[in-house]
Design a protein around this motif. Structure first.
Motif, PDB file in Angstrom:
ATOM      1  N   ARG A 112       0.904  -1.177  -0.047  1.00 30.58           N
ATOM      2  CA  ARG A 112      -0.050  -0.034  -0.085  1.00 30.58           C
ATOM      3  C   ARG A 112       1.015   1.404  -0.001  1.00 30.58           C
ATOM      4  O   ARG A 112       1.614   1.436   0.903  1.00 30.58           O
ATOM      5  CB  ARG A 112      -0.969  -0.058   1.183  1.00 30.58           C
ATOM      6  CG  ARG A 112      -2.034  -0.848   0.881  1.00 30.58           C
ATOM      7  CD  ARG A 112      -3.380  -0.365   2.098  1.00 30.58           C
ATOM      8  NE  ARG A 112      -3.957   0.750   1.488  1.00 30.58           N
ATOM      9  CZ  ARG A 112      -4.730   1.697   2.025  1.00 30.58           C
ATOM     10  NH1 ARG A 112      -5.304   0.905   3.253  1.00 30.58           N
ATOM     11  NH2 ARG A 112      -5.130   2.790   1.702  1.00 30.58           N
ATOM     12  N   GLY A 113       0.570   2.100  -1.071  1.00 30.64           N
ATOM     13  CA  GLY A 113       1.159   3.414  -0.894  1.00 30.64           C
ATOM     14  C   GLY A 113       0.398   4.303  -0.637  1.00 30.64           C
ATOM     15  O   GLY A 113      -1.043   4.130  -0.504  1.00 30.64           O
ATOM     16  N   SER A 114       0.814   5.630  -0.415  1.00 31.94           N
ATOM     17  CA  SER A 114      -0.206   6.765   0.003  1.00 31.94           C
ATOM     18  C   SER A 114      -0.554   7.595  -1.011  1.00 31.94           C
ATOM     19  O   SER A 114       0.333   8.267  -1.622  1.00 31.94           O
ATOM     20  CB  SER A 114       0.472   7.449   1.312  1.00 31.94           C
ATOM     21  OG  SER A 114      -0.299   8.494   1.634  1.00 31.94           O
ATOM     22  N   GLU A 115      -1.782   7.999  -1.306  1.00 34.16           N
ATOM     23  CA  GLU A 115      -2.356   8.824  -2.098  1.00 34.16           C
ATOM     24  C   GLU A 115      -1.944  10.325  -1.452  1.00 34.16           C
ATOM     25  O   GLU A 115      -1.821  11.232  -2.257  1.00 34.16           O
ATOM     26  CB  GLU A 115      -3.924   9.050  -2.158  1.00 34.16           C
ATOM     27  CG  GLU A 115      -4.228   7.491  -3.018  1.00 34.16           C
ATOM     28  CD  GLU A 115      -4.078   7.856  -4.391  1.00 34.16           C
ATOM     29  OE1 GLU A 115      -3.723   8.717  -4.977  1.00 34.16           O
ATOM     30  OE2 GLU A 115      -4.153   6.775  -5.361  1.00 34.16           O
ATOM     31  N   ALA A 116      -2.045  10.502  -0.179  1.00 34.92           N
ATOM     32  CA  ALA A 116      -1.813  11.750   0.490  1.00 34.92           C
ATOM     33  C   ALA A 116      -0.173  12.213   0.231  1.00 34.92           C
ATOM     34  O   ALA A 116      -0.014  13.263   0.020  1.00 34.92           O
ATOM     35  CB  ALA A 116      -1.859  11.676   1.856  1.00 34.92           C
ATOM     36  N   LEU A 117       0.582  11.107  -0.094  1.00 38.40           N
ATOM     37  CA  LEU A 117       1.937  11.531  -0.233  1.00 38.40           C
ATOM     38  C   LEU A 117       2.102  11.881  -1.560  1.00 38.40           C
ATOM     39  O   LEU A 117       2.872  12.894  -1.946  1.00 38.40           O
ATOM     40  CB  LEU A 117       2.882  10.207   0.140  1.00 38.40           C
ATOM     41  CG  LEU A 117       3.106  10.055   1.704  1.00 38.40           C
ATOM     42  CD1 LEU A 117       3.936   8.679   1.626  1.00 38.40           C
ATOM     43  CD2 LEU A 117       4.148  10.834   2.478  1.00 38.40           C
ATOM     44  N   LEU A 118       1.419  11.116  -2.469  1.00 39.07           N
ATOM     45  CA  LEU A 118       1.526  11.513  -3.898  1.00 39.07           C
ATOM     46  C   LEU A 118       0.932  12.923  -4.223  1.00 39.07           C
ATOM     47  O   LEU A 118       1.485  13.755  -4.782  1.00 39.07           O
ATOM     48  CB  LEU A 118       0.881  10.521  -4.539  1.00 39.07           C
ATOM     49  CG  LEU A 118       0.543  10.771  -6.410  1.00 39.07           C
ATOM     50  CD1 LEU A 118       2.000  10.603  -6.980  1.00 39.07           C
ATOM     51  CD2 LEU A 118      -0.223   9.585  -7.001  1.00 39.07           C
ATOM     52  N   ASP A 119      -0.136  13.256  -3.366  1.00 41.41           N
ATOM     53  CA  ASP A 119      -0.664  14.556  -3.568  1.00 41.41           C
ATOM     54  C   ASP A 119       0.466  15.832  -2.968  1.00 41.41           C
ATOM     55  O   ASP A 119       0.541  16.788  -3.898  1.00 41.41           O
ATOM     56  CB  ASP A 119      -2.144  14.668  -2.789  1.00 41.41           C
ATOM     57  CG  ASP A 119      -3.232  14.014  -3.516  1.00 41.41           C
ATOM     58  OD1 ASP A 119      -3.129  13.453  -4.719  1.00 41.41           O
ATOM     59  OD2 ASP A 119      -4.345  13.784  -2.625  1.00 41.41           O
ATOM     60  N   ALA A 120       1.133  15.376  -1.885  1.00 37.23           N
ATOM     61  CA  ALA A 120       1.855  16.378  -1.532  1.00 37.23           C
ATOM     62  C   ALA A 120       3.216  16.584  -2.405  1.00 37.23           C
ATOM     63  O   ALA A 120       3.713  17.728  -2.714  1.00 37.23           O
ATOM     64  CB  ALA A 120       2.459  15.949  -0.161  1.00 37.23           C
ATOM     65  N   ILE A 121       3.533  15.690  -3.168  1.00 32.62           N
ATOM     66  CA  ILE A 121       4.547  15.594  -4.052  1.00 32.62           C
ATOM     67  C   ILE A 121       4.025  16.541  -5.129  1.00 32.62           C
ATOM     68  O   ILE A 121       5.025  17.515  -5.565  1.00 32.62           O
ATOM     69  CB  ILE A 121       4.899  14.128  -4.187  1.00 32.62           C
ATOM     70  CG1 ILE A 121       5.631  13.415  -3.564  1.00 32.62           C
ATOM     71  CG2 ILE A 121       5.826  14.453  -5.587  1.00 32.62           C
ATOM     72  CD1 ILE A 121       5.793  11.761  -3.420  1.00 32.62           C
ATOM     73  N   ARG A 122       3.243  16.244  -5.547  1.00 39.38           N
ATOM     74  CA  ARG A 122       2.582  17.115  -6.647  1.00 39.38           C
ATOM     75  C   ARG A 122       2.278  18.615  -6.552  1.00 39.38           C
ATOM     76  O   ARG A 122       2.524  19.384  -7.148  1.00 39.38           O
ATOM     77  CB  ARG A 122       1.210  16.477  -7.236  1.00 39.38           C
ATOM     78  CG  ARG A 122       1.381  15.127  -8.204  1.00 39.38           C
ATOM     79  CD  ARG A 122       0.272  14.418  -8.471  1.00 39.38           C
ATOM     80  NE  ARG A 122       0.640  13.254  -9.284  1.00 39.38           N
ATOM     81  CZ  ARG A 122      -0.376  12.058  -9.461  1.00 39.38           C
ATOM     82  NH1 ARG A 122      -1.650  12.321  -8.853  1.00 39.38           N
ATOM     83  NH2 ARG A 122      -0.166  11.345 -10.305  1.00 39.38           N
ATOM     84  N   GLY A 123       1.602  18.798  -5.160  1.00 40.39           N
ATOM     85  CA  GLY A 123       1.281  19.928  -4.775  1.00 40.39           C
ATOM     86  C   GLY A 123       2.330  20.874  -4.159  1.00 40.39           C
ATOM     87  O   GLY A 123       2.588  22.189  -4.406  1.00 40.39           O
ATOM     88  N   THR A 124       3.447  20.196  -3.367  1.00 40.05           N
ATOM     89  CA  THR A 124       4.495  21.108  -2.619  1.00 40.05           C
ATOM     90  C   THR A 124       5.743  20.790  -3.432  1.00 40.05           C
ATOM     91  O   THR A 124       6.777  21.627  -3.088  1.00 40.05           O
ATOM     92  CB  THR A 124       4.506  20.818  -1.152  1.00 40.05           C
ATOM     93  OG1 THR A 124       4.973  19.362  -1.102  1.00 40.05           O
ATOM     94  CG2 THR A 124       3.178  20.844  -0.444  1.00 40.05           C
TER      95      THR A 124
END
Length: 253
Positions: free
Chosen positions: A199-211
């Motif tokens: 399991r990977g994290s969508e929240a981490l992916l969103d943070a990478i794309r956003g910040t």
């Protein structure tokens, strides 16, 4: 500035004691405990209690994704044993050795097989524990998110997606995003030996794309299909299965 990064230590205390050699700091992304070694079924808390043969049975069931049968075997073996007491005693023994091996300074966060409640008892003055928090190292801001998400494996430090996302959001903008589990990218989450997606994290992916941090560092997937890839300006790196490689990953700036 040079920082060494390790993850998935799984009991490798002797190698951990050397992991900071030549570096200004060590970062540990969790999974200190060795409960069951999928490569060597004689190592870990489980075979110490129930023998290598039962460990091999458990590995075979989990690898085949026969989780109901694995849980049935687990219940059978633990019947009549104080599970919580036996595991805590074994974990405490490992933590005493592992935390003593950390060089100063060390910045550490939890893995999914760790027991966070015990860490403060063993962390020395030179070890900083972070989870949903940041630290400045050599002029860069490092953000740390520990633990994993809920799975059929039911490891000790698995949390809900919402709670995990709150920890990621609490970091804000960072230069280096450090987590135990990877962002939710299939190539980063697939284990080629276990033959399954972790399991990977969508929240981490969103943070990478956003910040757009410079780096996103993680472990958890022991034999990843893709150990390194770029998402926008962010270099995403699986720092390696330290229990197997005995080598830290190095970041220099």
């Amino acid at each position: 500035m040079r920082v060494h990064v390790v993850s998935d230590v799984h009991g490798a205390a002797e190698a951990l004691a050397r992991a900071g050699d030549g570096a200004d700091a060590l970062i540990c992304l969790g999974d200190l405990v060795l409960f069951l070694d999928y490569a060597d079924h004689s190592r870990g808390i489980f075979p110490d209690l129930f023998g290598a043969a039962n460990a091999s049975r458990m590995v075979a069931l989990r690898t085949a994704k026969r989780f109901d049968e694995a849980r049935a075997l687990d219940r059978e073996l633990w019947e009549g044993i104080d599970r919580r007491g036996a595991i805590e005693t074994a974990v405490r023994k490992q933590y005493a050795e592992l935390f003593a091996a950390f060089p100063a300074p060390t910045y550490a966060t939890y893995g999914n097989v760790d027991i966070p409640a015990l860490w403060s008892e063993y962390a020395t003055e030179g070890t900083t524990i972070l989870d949903g928090a940041t630290a400045e190292i050599g002029g860069l801001v490092f953000g740390f998110v520990g633990g994993g998400l809920r799975t059929a494996m039911r490891t000790p430090y698995e949390i809900d997606e919402g709670e995990y996302a709150e920890k990621v959001a609490a970091l804000g903008r960072v230069d280096v995003l450090c987590s135990h589990i990877p962002p939710a990218v299939p190539e980063l989450c697939y284990d080629t030996v276990a033959r399954r997606f972790e399991r990977g994290s969508e929240a981490l992916l969103d943070a990478i794309r956003g910040t757009r941090p410079k780096y996103a560092l993680f472990g958890h997937v022991h034999q990843p299909l893709v150990p390194r890839m770029r998402i926008g300006r962010t270099e995403c790196v699986n720092v390696g299965h330290f229990n197997a490689t005995r080598r830290p990953w190095a970041l220099e700036w």
